[in-house]
Write a protein that holds these residues in place. Structure first.
Motif, PDB file in Angstrom:
ATOM      1  N   VAL B  92      53.940  77.493  21.361  1.00 19.03           N
ATOM      2  CA  VAL B  92      53.039  76.575  20.266  1.00 19.03           C
ATOM      3  C   VAL B  92      54.598  74.935  20.703  1.00 19.03           C
ATOM      4  CG1 VAL B  92      51.954  75.562  18.337  1.00 19.03           C
ATOM      5  CG2 VAL B  92      52.247  77.868  18.820  1.00 19.03           C
ATOM      6  N   PHE B  93      53.682  74.559  21.340  1.00 22.42           N
ATOM      7  CA  PHE B  93      53.944  72.765  21.837  1.00 22.42           C
ATOM      8  C   PHE B  93      53.772  72.028  21.170  1.00 22.42           C
ATOM      9  CE2 PHE B  93      53.296  75.498  25.405  1.00 22.42           C
ATOM     10  CZ  PHE B  93      55.390  75.791  25.711  1.00 22.42           C
ATOM     11  N   GLN B  94      54.789  71.060  20.888  1.00 25.65           N
ATOM     12  CA  GLN B  94      54.281  69.392  20.287  1.00 25.65           C
ATOM     13  C   GLN B  94      53.225  69.143  20.563  1.00 25.65           C
ATOM     14  OE1 GLN B  94      57.966  66.626  20.145  1.00 25.65           O
ATOM     15  NE2 GLN B  94      56.219  65.027  19.205  1.00 25.65           N
ATOM     16  N   SER B  95      52.965  68.618  22.086  1.00 27.95           N
ATOM     17  CA  SER B  95      51.908  68.365  22.633  1.00 27.95           C
ATOM     18  C   SER B  95      51.340  68.612  23.357  1.00 27.95           C
ATOM     19  CB  SER B  95      52.737  67.339  24.286  1.00 27.95           C
ATOM     20  OG  SER B  95      53.371  68.000  24.583  1.00 27.95           O
ATOM     21  N   PHE B  96      50.821  70.197  22.135  1.00 27.60           N
ATOM     22  CA  PHE B  96      49.834  71.275  22.536  1.00 27.60           C
ATOM     23  C   PHE B  96      49.619  72.088  24.427  1.00 27.60           C
ATOM     24  CE2 PHE B  96      47.557  67.238  20.409  1.00 27.60           C
ATOM     25  CZ  PHE B  96      48.770  67.840  19.412  1.00 27.60           C
ATOM     26  N   ASN B  97      49.787  71.184  25.021  1.00 28.75           N
ATOM     27  CA  ASN B  97      49.666  71.842  26.264  1.00 28.75           C
ATOM     28  C   ASN B  97      48.812  72.304  26.980  1.00 28.75           C
ATOM     29  OD1 ASN B  97      51.935  70.595  27.957  1.00 28.75           O
ATOM     30  ND2 ASN B  97      53.331  71.563  27.025  1.00 28.75           N
ATOM     31  N   LEU B  98      47.663  72.080  26.859  1.00 25.48           N
ATOM     32  CA  LEU B  98      46.322  72.782  26.790  1.00 25.48           C
ATOM     33  C   LEU B  98      45.857  72.405  28.411  1.00 25.48           C
ATOM     34  CD1 LEU B  98      44.423  72.719  24.010  1.00 25.48           C
ATOM     35  CD2 LEU B  98      46.136  74.775  24.704  1.00 25.48           C
ATOM     36  N   GLN B 152      45.612  72.166  18.152  1.00 25.86           N
ATOM     37  CA  GLN B 152      47.284  72.619  18.441  1.00 25.86           C
ATOM     38  C   GLN B 152      46.409  74.171  17.372  1.00 25.86           C
ATOM     39  OE1 GLN B 152      49.466  73.190  19.523  1.00 25.86           O
ATOM     40  NE2 GLN B 152      51.348  71.174  18.321  1.00 25.86           N
ATOM     41  N   ARG B 153      45.250  74.414  17.245  1.00 27.62           N
ATOM     42  CA  ARG B 153      44.565  76.214  16.812  1.00 27.62           C
ATOM     43  C   ARG B 153      45.231  76.545  17.869  1.00 27.62           C
ATOM     44  NH1 ARG B 153      40.623  73.289  12.654  1.00 27.62           N
ATOM     45  NH2 ARG B 153      39.895  75.452  11.978  1.00 27.62           N
ATOM     46  N   PRO B 172      55.717  71.629  16.364  1.00 29.21           N
ATOM     47  CA  PRO B 172      54.320  72.214  16.450  1.00 29.21           C
ATOM     48  C   PRO B 172      52.969  71.142  15.958  1.00 29.21           C
ATOM     49  CG  PRO B 172      55.124  73.089  14.746  1.00 29.21           C
ATOM     50  CD  PRO B 172      56.012  72.809  15.405  1.00 29.21           C
ATOM     51  N   THR B 173      53.933  70.196  14.701  1.00 26.83           N
ATOM     52  CA  THR B 173      53.134  69.337  13.821  1.00 26.83           C
ATOM     53  C   THR B 173      53.545  67.969  14.109  1.00 26.83           C
ATOM     54  OG1 THR B 173      54.600  69.111  12.548  1.00 26.83           O
ATOM     55  CG2 THR B 173      53.685  70.484  12.065  1.00 26.83           C
ATOM     56  N   LEU B 182      49.456  69.947   8.239  1.00 27.01           N
ATOM     57  CA  LEU B 182      49.681  71.374   7.000  1.00 27.01           C
ATOM     58  C   LEU B 182      49.277  72.326   7.239  1.00 27.01           C
ATOM     59  CD1 LEU B 182      50.972  71.174   4.150  1.00 27.01           C
ATOM     60  CD2 LEU B 182      49.110  70.677   3.159  1.00 27.01           C
ATOM     61  N   GLN B 183      47.921  71.858   7.672  1.00 27.80           N
ATOM     62  CA  GLN B 183      46.847  73.093   7.749  1.00 27.80           C
ATOM     63  C   GLN B 183      47.231  74.006   8.580  1.00 27.80           C
ATOM     64  OE1 GLN B 183      43.420  71.266   9.376  1.00 27.80           O
ATOM     65  NE2 GLN B 183      42.230  71.259   7.834  1.00 27.80           N
ATOM     66  N   ILE B 184      47.760  73.839   9.716  1.00 25.39           N
ATOM     67  CA  ILE B 184      49.060  74.302  10.943  1.00 25.39           C
ATOM     68  C   ILE B 184      49.751  75.259  10.354  1.00 25.39           C
ATOM     69  CG2 ILE B 184      50.514  74.149  13.498  1.00 25.39           C
ATOM     70  CD1 ILE B 184      47.120  73.498  13.942  1.00 25.39           C
ATOM     71  N   MET B 185      50.714  74.055   9.900  1.00 21.09           N
ATOM     72  CA  MET B 185      51.534  75.174   8.714  1.00 21.09           C
ATOM     73  C   MET B 185      51.461  76.352   7.817  1.00 21.09           C
ATOM     74  SD  MET B 185      54.389  73.817  10.526  1.00 21.09           S
ATOM     75  CE  MET B 185      55.166  75.367  10.078  1.00 21.09           C
ATOM     76  N   GLN B 186      49.982  75.896   7.187  1.00 20.69           N
ATOM     77  CA  GLN B 186      49.647  77.200   6.295  1.00 20.69           C
ATOM     78  C   GLN B 186      48.846  78.140   7.027  1.00 20.69           C
ATOM     79  OE1 GLN B 186      46.762  74.621   4.424  1.00 20.69           O
ATOM     80  NE2 GLN B 186      47.922  74.847   2.492  1.00 20.69           N
ATOM     81  N   ILE B 187      48.976  77.425   9.403  1.00 20.56           N
ATOM     82  CA  ILE B 187      47.875  79.088   9.630  1.00 20.56           C
ATOM     83  C   ILE B 187      48.985  79.622   9.733  1.00 20.56           C
ATOM     84  CG2 ILE B 187      47.189  79.174  12.155  1.00 20.56           C
ATOM     85  CD1 ILE B 187      45.816  77.142  12.026  1.00 20.56           C
ATOM     86  N   LEU B 188      50.434  79.125  10.004  1.00 16.50           N
ATOM     87  CA  LEU B 188      51.808  79.608  10.674  1.00 16.50           C
ATOM     88  C   LEU B 188      51.919  80.804   9.661  1.00 16.50           C
ATOM     89  CD1 LEU B 188      53.120  77.138  13.170  1.00 16.50           C
ATOM     90  CD2 LEU B 188      52.812  78.876  13.697  1.00 16.50           C
TER      91      LEU B 188
END
Lengths: 412, 243
Positions: B92-98, B152-153, B172-173, B182-188
């Protein structure tokens, strides 16, 4: 994986429509050019072929002067050679000496003002031997062709080609009418059937007058431009060619071993010569069109290099999630080949359309031009564009494959 | 007996600029067990990203040995490293890289393209991963139609899709507002606590790091501290980073 790569390629194409089109343009033009040139070459050859088949394959032509074996006749260069005469041609009509000669006719050509009651216009006329309808295999629709007597007595009679009759007299009766060629009055005694155009000439536009009349009254010459001899069967052609040459050589007092002042050609030779010429021209033009293909290939390589640069992060990502070097190389190769093949197919379709239009236009001008696009040239073009794609894709693909995933991911 | 998932033995990394050697990592030694949630912290230039690249098989150490699941991976060639990334690692990258202008489903499926499996299996796994991050309703959306948090999800779903042994999350945030972060960290955290995924987080942000259970602090290429998350360490890091 291949399916995925193809989907990717289509997506790239759709997302960058204008760029993709411009990239492909070089290939499109090149391939269309090759298809078109090959088709035009085949069309031109068909005209020649039809011309020759139109007059018949068991014909021999006698030309004044001499040239190298495969070269064009001297008259092509605007040189008038006066060595061939009516008497040479008459000498061939001895059925005992030449049983296989069915007919022979000499020809001269000229042009002058032709006047009728209604119109006056510049027309070309042909001074022709009285056996011309047999030699050239056409019928007289109205009236009759001039006779041996007409020819010998310098009769001022004329036979009109189908179109020229329409031009001069419209729907009116032409037989018995007077036409004036230059200062001389001629009586129309016949109208030829519609023969249609064959090759480069339209025989329906001919005005035929007896050859001697044309020589003495209209042109003031004694020689003939050329003669045609009709052989009863094709199997006698070689024998006839040899014996006719022998006869005329004898008549012209040409010692053995010196150059003849005339030439006997059969239609096959002429066909071969012309085919060689058109083949050479086709090859030459194809080579020029290939330069467009080369330039197109370089254009594609260039744009793929740009694409690699633009998609560095994507490449980095793909590598990070498990793509091997070879996966990336294949992806870019497939994309490049896809684009060039796609361009090639557009080029093929465009080339066929243009060739077809050319054929229609030329046919409408009255030439017996065949529309021919060979499967060979289509497959060759598709193959060539695929190979160009492969070649011009290699460098960008390897460049993409070599990218370091960390640097690629951090690329801004 | 099952050993640690990750074991670093005297790992060093140097970059060479002509004759000049710049040491980024100095003989690092540590172990990470399966199921851990580890934050690697440190100021920029400390070598934490380089360490993550080595642990994620994007790079190889200059010296020392790196064991993954008991296997010495130091000698792997490029293709073997790619295979390791494809089967055992999720990023999982800082800049998403989608991938731009590509659907959520296709983005998540990307790592599976390099694995031998049927297309229907790929779709099935990708849908499961998307569901795990709560984005099933966005499955056909293009990546550029998503908010930062959603992007990011998707990236997390992509990291999950090949069922990896370790998920690496590099800041990641960093590109998200605090709520999405915060949501992302909760998912992780959920992935770690509920499903037992091993997560290695690289960050310099306290509120991100406090979701982890263990923090490895890197400074100038050395491990400065390694231990459970506690207020003292977090506060110290915050002070250090503000300097």
């Amino acid at each position: 994986m291949l399916k995925q790569n193809l989907t990717n390629s289509i997506k790239m194409l759709v997302q960058n429509k204008i760029r993709a089109f411009l990239t492909m343009l070089g290939i499109i033009i090149g391939i269309a050019g090759v298809i078109m040139i090959v088709a035009v070459g085949a069309g031109a050859q068909s005209v020649i072929l039809n011309e020759i088949e139109g007059v018949g394959s068991n014909l021999l032509a006698i030309l004044p002067g001499n040239t190298e074996d495969e070269g064009p006749p001297a008259s092509v260069f605007g040189i008038t050679i006066t060595t061939l005469t009516n008497e040479d041609v008459y000498s061939l009509l001895d059925t005992e000496e030449f049983p296989y000669i069915e007919a022979a006719a000499a020809f001269v050509q000229g042009s002058d003002i032709v006047t009728t009651n209604q119109t006056s216009r510049q027309e070309s006329f042909i001074g022709a031997g009285y056996q011309t309808p047999i030699v050239e295999s056409f019928e007289i629709e109205q009236g009759h062709f001039f006779t041996e007597e007409d020819e010998k007595s310098l009769a001022k009679v004329a036979v009109l080609g189908f179109d020229v009759k329409e031009e001069l007299f419209g729907d009116d009766e032409a037989i018995g009418q007077k036409i004036k060629i230059g200062k001389h009055n001629f009586k129309v005694i016949g109208v030829a059937e519609k023969r249609g155009s064959s090759g480069f000439s339209n025989d329906d536009k001919n005005i035929y007058v007896p050859i001697k009349t044309a020589q003495k009254l209209l042109l003031g010459i004694n020689h003939v431009s050329f003669a045609r001899v009709k052989i009863s069967e094709e199997k006698y052609l070689d024998e006839a060619e040899e014996e006719i040459a022998y006869k005329i050589r004898e008549r012209h007092d040409i010692p053995l071993g010196t150059l003849d002042d005339f030439e006997v050609r059969n239609q096959k030779d002429a066909l071969e010569t012309l085919t060689t010429v058109t083949d050479a021209i086709t090859m030459f033009l194809t080579a020029i069109a290939s330069i467009a293909l080369l330039v197109g290939g370089i254009g594609i390589m260039n744009i793929m290099l740009v694409a690699v640069q633009e998609r560095i992060r994507e490449i980095g990502l793909r590598k990070a999630v498990g793509a091997k070097k070879s996966d990336i190389i294949i992806q870019f190769l497939v994309e490049t080949v896809f684009i060039t093949l796609f361009a090639g197919i557009i080029g093929i379709i465009l080339g066929i359309i243009i060739s077809y239009l050319i054929a229609i236009i030329v046919q409408s001008l009255g030439y017996a031009w065949d529309f021919k696009v060979t499967i060979f040239s289509v497959i060759l073009s598709a193959g060539v564009s695929g190979i160009i794609g492969l070649l011009s894709g290699i460098i960008p693909a390897i460049k993409a494959g070599k990218l370091n995933p960390i640097e690629a991911l951090q690329y801004e | 007996m099952k050993g640690p998932l990750i074991e670093a033995k005297n790992i060093t990394k140097s970059f060479f600029n002509g004759e000049i050697e710049t040491k980024i990592l100095h003989e690092l030694n540590f172990q990470i067990e399966a199921g851990e949630f580890v934050a690697i912290m440190g100021p920029s230039g400390s070598g934490k990203s380089t360490l993550m690249h080595i642990l994620g098989f994007l790079d190889t150490p200059t010296g020392g040995e790196f064991y993954f699941n008991g296997q010495n991976t130091t000698e792997l060639d490029d293709n073997e490293l790619a295979a390791m990334r494809g089967t055992t690692i999720g990023f999982v990258f800082q800049s998403f890289n989608l991938l731009p202008r590509t659907t959520v489903l296709e983005n998540v499926m990307l790592p599976l393209l390099y694995q031998k499996m049927s297309q229907s299996q790929r779709t099935k796994q990708a849908k499961e991963a998307i569901e795990a991050v709560g984005l099933s309703h966005r499955i056909t959306n293009l990546s550029n139609q998503l908010s930062g948090g959603e992007k990011q999800r998707v990236a997390i779903a992509r990291a999950l899709v090949n069922n990896p042994s370790v998920i690496f999350a590099d800041e990641p945030t960093g590109n998200l507002d605090s709520k999405s972060g915060l949501q992302i960290m909760q998912i992780l955290q959920d992935l770690n606590l509920m499903q037992g995924h091993t997560i290695i987080l690289v960050t310099h942000e306290r509120y991100t790091a406090e979701h982890a259970a263990r923090i490895i602090n890197i400074r100038d290429g050395n491990i400065e501290s390694d231990g459970p998350v506690n207020e003292r360490i977090l506060a110290k890091n915050e002070v250090e980073l503000k300097k």
